[in-house]
Design a protein around this motif. Structure first.
Motif, PDB file in Angstrom:
ATOM      1  N   ALA A   3      87.350 -43.680  44.407  1.00  0.00           N
ATOM      2  CA  ALA A   3      86.899 -42.368  44.893  1.00  0.00           C
ATOM      3  C   ALA A   3      88.001 -41.627  45.619  1.00  0.00           C
ATOM      4  CB  ALA A   3      85.690 -42.516  45.793  1.00  0.00           C
ATOM      5  N   GLY A   4      89.041 -42.302  45.922  1.00  0.00           N
ATOM      6  CA  GLY A   4      90.144 -41.595  46.528  1.00  0.00           C
ATOM      7  C   GLY A   4      90.537 -42.207  47.873  1.00  0.00           C
ATOM      8  N   GLU A   5      91.802 -41.930  48.204  1.00  0.00           N
ATOM      9  CA  GLU A   5      92.343 -42.532  49.422  1.00  0.00           C
ATOM     10  C   GLU A   5      91.699 -41.967  50.691  1.00  0.00           C
ATOM     11  OE1 GLU A   5      94.303 -44.992  49.305  1.00  0.00           O
ATOM     12  OE2 GLU A   5      94.708 -45.252  51.441  1.00  0.00           O
ATOM     13  N   SER A   6      91.363 -40.698  50.641  1.00  0.00           N
ATOM     14  CA  SER A   6      90.759 -40.090  51.841  1.00  0.00           C
ATOM     15  C   SER A   6      89.405 -40.702  52.184  1.00  0.00           C
ATOM     16  CB  SER A   6      90.609 -38.582  51.650  1.00  0.00           C
ATOM     17  OG  SER A   6      89.809 -38.303  50.517  1.00  0.00           O
ATOM     18  N   GLU A   7      88.593 -40.919  51.139  1.00  0.00           N
ATOM     19  CA  GLU A   7      87.284 -41.544  51.373  1.00  0.00           C
ATOM     20  C   GLU A   7      87.464 -42.949  51.886  1.00  0.00           C
ATOM     21  OE1 GLU A   7      83.120 -41.743  51.549  1.00  0.00           O
ATOM     22  OE2 GLU A   7      84.511 -40.072  51.344  1.00  0.00           O
ATOM     23  N   LEU A   8      88.489 -43.643  51.409  1.00  0.00           N
ATOM     24  CA  LEU A   8      88.744 -45.013  51.850  1.00  0.00           C
ATOM     25  C   LEU A   8      89.097 -45.047  53.341  1.00  0.00           C
ATOM     26  CD1 LEU A   8      89.043 -48.001  51.223  1.00  0.00           C
ATOM     27  CD2 LEU A   8      91.381 -47.539  50.459  1.00  0.00           C
ATOM     28  N   ARG A   9      89.994 -44.073  53.753  1.00  0.00           N
ATOM     29  CA  ARG A   9      90.355 -44.049  55.173  1.00  0.00           C
ATOM     30  C   ARG A   9      89.131 -43.787  56.069  1.00  0.00           C
ATOM     31  NH1 ARG A   9      94.923 -41.189  53.250  1.00  0.00           N
ATOM     32  NH2 ARG A   9      93.899 -39.228  53.795  1.00  0.00           N
ATOM     33  N   ARG A  10      88.252 -42.880  55.609  1.00  0.00           N
ATOM     34  CA  ARG A  10      87.042 -42.594  56.405  1.00  0.00           C
ATOM     35  C   ARG A  10      86.167 -43.816  56.581  1.00  0.00           C
ATOM     36  NH1 ARG A  10      81.905 -41.299  55.706  1.00  0.00           N
ATOM     37  NH2 ARG A  10      82.093 -41.513  53.419  1.00  0.00           N
ATOM     38  N   LEU A  11      86.009 -44.556  55.468  1.00  0.00           N
ATOM     39  CA  LEU A  11      85.185 -45.755  55.544  1.00  0.00           C
ATOM     40  C   LEU A  11      85.836 -46.826  56.414  1.00  0.00           C
ATOM     41  CD1 LEU A  11      83.915 -46.021  51.850  1.00  0.00           C
ATOM     42  CD2 LEU A  11      82.641 -45.303  53.860  1.00  0.00           C
ATOM     43  N   ARG A  12      87.189 -46.888  56.337  1.00  0.00           N
ATOM     44  CA  ARG A  12      87.867 -47.871  57.182  1.00  0.00           C
ATOM     45  C   ARG A  12      87.706 -47.528  58.682  1.00  0.00           C
ATOM     46  NH1 ARG A  12      93.572 -48.786  53.822  1.00  0.00           N
ATOM     47  NH2 ARG A  12      92.684 -50.213  52.242  1.00  0.00           N
ATOM     48  N   GLU A  13      87.776 -46.244  58.973  1.00  0.00           N
ATOM     49  CA  GLU A  13      87.575 -45.843  60.369  1.00  0.00           C
ATOM     50  C   GLU A  13      86.159 -46.178  60.855  1.00  0.00           C
ATOM     51  OE1 GLU A  13      88.492 -41.761  60.519  1.00  0.00           O
ATOM     52  OE2 GLU A  13      90.677 -42.032  60.301  1.00  0.00           O
ATOM     53  N   ARG A  14      85.208 -45.924  59.981  1.00  0.00           N
ATOM     54  CA  ARG A  14      83.819 -46.266  60.343  1.00  0.00           C
ATOM     55  C   ARG A  14      83.664 -47.762  60.538  1.00  0.00           C
ATOM     56  NH1 ARG A  14      78.415 -45.018  56.670  1.00  0.00           N
ATOM     57  NH2 ARG A  14      76.911 -45.982  58.109  1.00  0.00           N
ATOM     58  N   LEU A  15      84.314 -48.515  59.635  1.00  0.00           N
ATOM     59  CA  LEU A  15      84.267 -49.967  59.757  1.00  0.00           C
ATOM     60  C   LEU A  15      84.919 -50.419  61.051  1.00  0.00           C
ATOM     61  CD1 LEU A  15      83.678 -52.776  58.631  1.00  0.00           C
ATOM     62  CD2 LEU A  15      85.822 -52.637  57.337  1.00  0.00           C
ATOM     63  N   SER A  16      86.039 -49.801  61.387  1.00  0.00           N
ATOM     64  CA  SER A  16      86.733 -50.178  62.620  1.00  0.00           C
ATOM     65  C   SER A  16      85.878 -49.901  63.851  1.00  0.00           C
ATOM     66  CB  SER A  16      88.058 -49.415  62.704  1.00  0.00           C
ATOM     67  OG  SER A  16      88.730 -49.728  63.912  1.00  0.00           O
ATOM     68  N   ASP A  17      85.206 -48.734  63.837  1.00  0.00           N
ATOM     69  CA  ASP A  17      84.314 -48.425  64.971  1.00  0.00           C
ATOM     70  C   ASP A  17      83.187 -49.435  65.081  1.00  0.00           C
ATOM     71  OD1 ASP A  17      85.848 -46.262  65.589  1.00  0.00           O
ATOM     72  OD2 ASP A  17      84.561 -44.805  64.526  1.00  0.00           O
ATOM     73  N   ALA A  18      82.625 -49.767  63.918  1.00  0.00           N
ATOM     74  CA  ALA A  18      81.523 -50.736  63.940  1.00  0.00           C
ATOM     75  C   ALA A  18      81.988 -52.084  64.450  1.00  0.00           C
ATOM     76  CB  ALA A  18      80.916 -50.866  62.545  1.00  0.00           C
ATOM     77  N   GLU A  19      83.200 -52.479  64.029  1.00  0.00           N
ATOM     78  CA  GLU A  19      83.720 -53.768  64.497  1.00  0.00           C
ATOM     79  C   GLU A  19      83.984 -53.753  66.002  1.00  0.00           C
ATOM     80  OE1 GLU A  19      87.108 -54.311  62.059  1.00  0.00           O
ATOM     81  OE2 GLU A  19      86.003 -55.310  60.414  1.00  0.00           O
ATOM     82  N   ARG A  20      84.498 -52.621  66.515  1.00  0.00           N
ATOM     83  CA  ARG A  20      84.741 -52.541  67.951  1.00  0.00           C
ATOM     84  C   ARG A  20      83.443 -52.623  68.752  1.00  0.00           C
ATOM     85  NH1 ARG A  20      88.678 -48.675  66.414  1.00  0.00           N
ATOM     86  NH2 ARG A  20      87.198 -46.979  66.774  1.00  0.00           N
ATOM     87  N   GLN A  21      82.417 -51.925  68.259  1.00  0.00           N
ATOM     88  CA  GLN A  21      81.126 -51.997  68.951  1.00  0.00           C
ATOM     89  C   GLN A  21      80.546 -53.403  68.904  1.00  0.00           C
ATOM     90  OE1 GLN A  21      78.463 -49.012  67.504  1.00  0.00           O
ATOM     91  NE2 GLN A  21      79.925 -47.318  67.809  1.00  0.00           N
ATOM     92  N   LEU A  22      80.714 -54.054  67.742  1.00  0.00           N
ATOM     93  CA  LEU A  22      80.228 -55.418  67.616  1.00  0.00           C
ATOM     94  C   LEU A  22      80.963 -56.357  68.556  1.00  0.00           C
ATOM     95  CD1 LEU A  22      78.506 -57.563  66.222  1.00  0.00           C
ATOM     96  CD2 LEU A  22      80.273 -57.688  64.422  1.00  0.00           C
ATOM     97  N   GLU A  23      82.279 -56.207  68.630  1.00  0.00           N
ATOM     98  CA  GLU A  23      83.067 -57.057  69.508  1.00  0.00           C
ATOM     99  C   GLU A  23      82.704 -56.832  70.976  1.00  0.00           C
ATOM    100  OE1 GLU A  23      85.610 -59.931  70.773  1.00  0.00           O
ATOM    101  OE2 GLU A  23      84.907 -59.471  68.740  1.00  0.00           O
ATOM    102  N   ALA A  24      82.489 -55.543  71.322  1.00  0.00           N
ATOM    103  CA  ALA A  24      82.096 -55.253  72.710  1.00  0.00           C
ATOM    104  C   ALA A  24      80.753 -55.879  73.048  1.00  0.00           C
ATOM    105  CB  ALA A  24      82.039 -53.745  72.931  1.00  0.00           C
ATOM    106  N   THR A  25      79.839 -55.802  72.063  1.00  0.00           N
ATOM    107  CA  THR A  25      78.521 -56.405  72.301  1.00  0.00           C
ATOM    108  C   THR A  25      78.639 -57.907  72.440  1.00  0.00           C
ATOM    109  OG1 THR A  25      77.492 -54.628  71.049  1.00  0.00           O
ATOM    110  CG2 THR A  25      76.192 -56.610  71.393  1.00  0.00           C
ATOM    111  N   ARG A  26      79.428 -58.530  71.546  1.00  0.00           N
ATOM    112  CA  ARG A  26      79.616 -59.986  71.635  1.00  0.00           C
ATOM    113  C   ARG A  26      80.303 -60.382  72.943  1.00  0.00           C
ATOM    114  NH1 ARG A  26      81.721 -61.246  65.441  1.00  0.00           N
ATOM    115  NH2 ARG A  26      79.648 -61.244  64.443  1.00  0.00           N
ATOM    116  N   ARG A  27      81.276 -59.596  73.365  1.00  0.00           N
ATOM    117  CA  ARG A  27      81.985 -59.927  74.593  1.00  0.00           C
ATOM    118  C   ARG A  27      81.050 -59.851  75.806  1.00  0.00           C
ATOM    119  NH1 ARG A  27      85.887 -56.972  73.762  1.00  0.00           N
ATOM    120  NH2 ARG A  27      85.230 -55.090  74.871  1.00  0.00           N
ATOM    121  N   ALA A  28      80.218 -58.821  75.820  1.00  0.00           N
ATOM    122  CA  ALA A  28      79.249 -58.704  76.921  1.00  0.00           C
ATOM    123  C   ALA A  28      78.282 -59.859  76.924  1.00  0.00           C
ATOM    124  CB  ALA A  28      78.488 -57.382  76.814  1.00  0.00           C
TER     125      ALA A  28
END
Length: 440
Positions: A214-239
């Motif tokens: 679908a294109g590199e731009s869509e990939l970057r957007r999904l990666r950013e969303r994935l990164s945010d989700a991972e950060r929230q998950l890590e913060a929740t696990r850390r707490a």
């Protein structure tokens, strides 16, 4: 006068003996020096107020053994109470006559049956003493009953107060349990959301892998969303790993918001940053004020050493001190000025350690000149105005405080302690403050 052979089987009753000696001492003071019996000549020179007391035994012995001297004293009785003497000489005792006076007159004039008259008077005096003793015993029993009733009422009042405190504590405990349950439920919900986010992240990865063309731009957007989700998950696990409760964080945020809101409200209402205390509104005088005339000379138990430490740890506690009650308990042998200075020095250290509000009240009802009292920072010194005692000024200080504020009154005066306790303050014995000051 009669019956020289007649005598007493028992000594004269003490009230009668005192009366007879007093009469004889008066006669002795008016007798010519030549007629005074030799054993009593030294006593006759005594002051009239001391003659009967200091010469009691010699005068009594002379009356018993010297008929002439006794008859001289009897003449004064006959001139003073002629009707009584005449009645006794006829063998009649007036029914309303004082038993002591009857016995004294009978002993001195010696009418027929005088010894029986004295025995009758002795019996009357013993009955009167027994009646008086019984009446006094009844008064003591009544007084003890009143004290017992007062103690029972005080114990019931204290029991009711403790029962109310226990009820309030149970209600508070129930409320805390409810809040803890709600916090746990919210924590479980947070864990479920974290799991959902983790699942969404996995789905995002799968979607990103499937949509590679679908294109590199869509990939970057999904990666950013994935990164945010991972950060929230890590913060929740850390707490979760650190055992921190989301509810605790929310409570802290709420407390900070309340604190900021109160500061904002103070600014909006233009309240002064340094506001006077309720005790400042109580009318009193200081040691330097003109017109002051000067200073004459209840859970822990009231005597628990930890009581004062716990009271001083309460927020915004006001410590009212009965100054002379404390100083005279701890060091009453020194002068009043030294007592005040020593107490002020010790209180300066206590205020520096605890930062509590302290008011010291001295009795100022009889000052003749200004009193120099160097009060340390944080200690308010008040003297009661003329016509008012320090106890009343202490009660006005307690009454001026708002309901709910912690007020402790240091005094070993039982009346002061009971009155301030009824007004909601906690009395503390002076010895506890003295121990605390010696530790400091």
């Amino acid at each position: 006068m009669s019956s020289a052979g007649e005598g007493l089987a028992r000594p004269l009753p003490e009230p009668v003996r005192i009366n007879v000696v007093e009469l004889a001492s008066q006669v002795l003071g008016s007798m010519p020096a030549a007629q005074i019996p030799p054993p009593l000549r030294g006593i006759a020179k005594f002051d009239p107020r001391k003659r009967a007391k200091l010469g009691s035994a010699p005068i009594a012995a002379q009356l018993e053994n010297d008929k002439k001297f006794r008859e001289l004293v009897a003449e004064s009785v006959e001139s003073g109470w002629p009707e009584l003497v005449t009645s006794l000489a006829e063998g009649n005792v007036p029914p309303a006559a004082d038993p002591v006076l009857v016995a004294a007159a009978a002993y001195l004039t010696r009418p027929p049956g005088w010894a029986e008259m004295i025995d009758t008077a002795r019996a009357d005096l013993e009955r009167s003493a027994a009646v008086a003793e019984g009446s006094e015993r009844e008064e003591v029993v009544a007084r003890l009953r009143e004290q017992l009733a007062a103690q029972k009422a005080a114990a019931k009042e204290e029991s009711d107060r403790l029962r109310e405190q226990l009820k309030a504590g149970r209600a508070e405990n129930s409320e805390l349990r409810r809040k803890l349950h709600e916090a746990r439920e919210r924590a479980k919900a947070a864990v479920r959301r974290a799991e959902e986010m983790e699942q969404a992240a996995e789905e995002a990865k799968l979607a990103a892998s499937a949509a590679g063309s679908a294109g590199e731009s869509e990939l970057r957007r999904l990666r950013e969303r994935l990164s945010d989700a991972e950060r929230q998950l890590e913060a929740t696990r850390r707490a979760a790993r650190e055992g921190r409760s989301i509810e605790e964080t929310r409570i802290r945020v709420l407390l900070d918001a309340l604190q900021d809101a109160s500061a904002g409200l103070r600014r909006e209402l233009a309240l002064p940053t340094s506001i006077s205390r309720p005790a400042d509104s109580v009318a009193a005088v200081t040691g330097e004020s003109p017109g002051v005339r000067g200073v004459p000379a209840r859970a822990l138990a009231d005597d628990d050493p930890q009581l004062l430490d716990q009271l001083l740890a309460l927020p915004q506690v006001h410590l009212v001190i009965d100054g002379y009650n404390v100083t005279k308990t701890g060091y009453g042998t020194i002068t009043l000025a030294d007592q005040r200075n020593r107490l002020m020095t010790a209180l300066g250290g206590l205020v520096a350690q605890t930062r509590v509000e302290v008011t010291v009240v001295f009795d100022g009802a009889e000052l003749n000149a200004p009193v120099q009292v160097v009060a340390p920072r944080g200690v308010r010194v008040l003297f009661s105005a003329p016509g008012e005692i320090a106890d009343d000024l202490i009660r006005r200080l307690v009454r001026a405080e708002p309901p709910g504020r912690a007020v402790a009154v240091v005094s070993s005066d039982r009346e002061v302690a009971e009155s301030v306790r009824r007004m909601g303050a906690r009395p503390v014995p002076s010895v506890l403050l003295l121990r605390r000051l010696s530790r400091a």
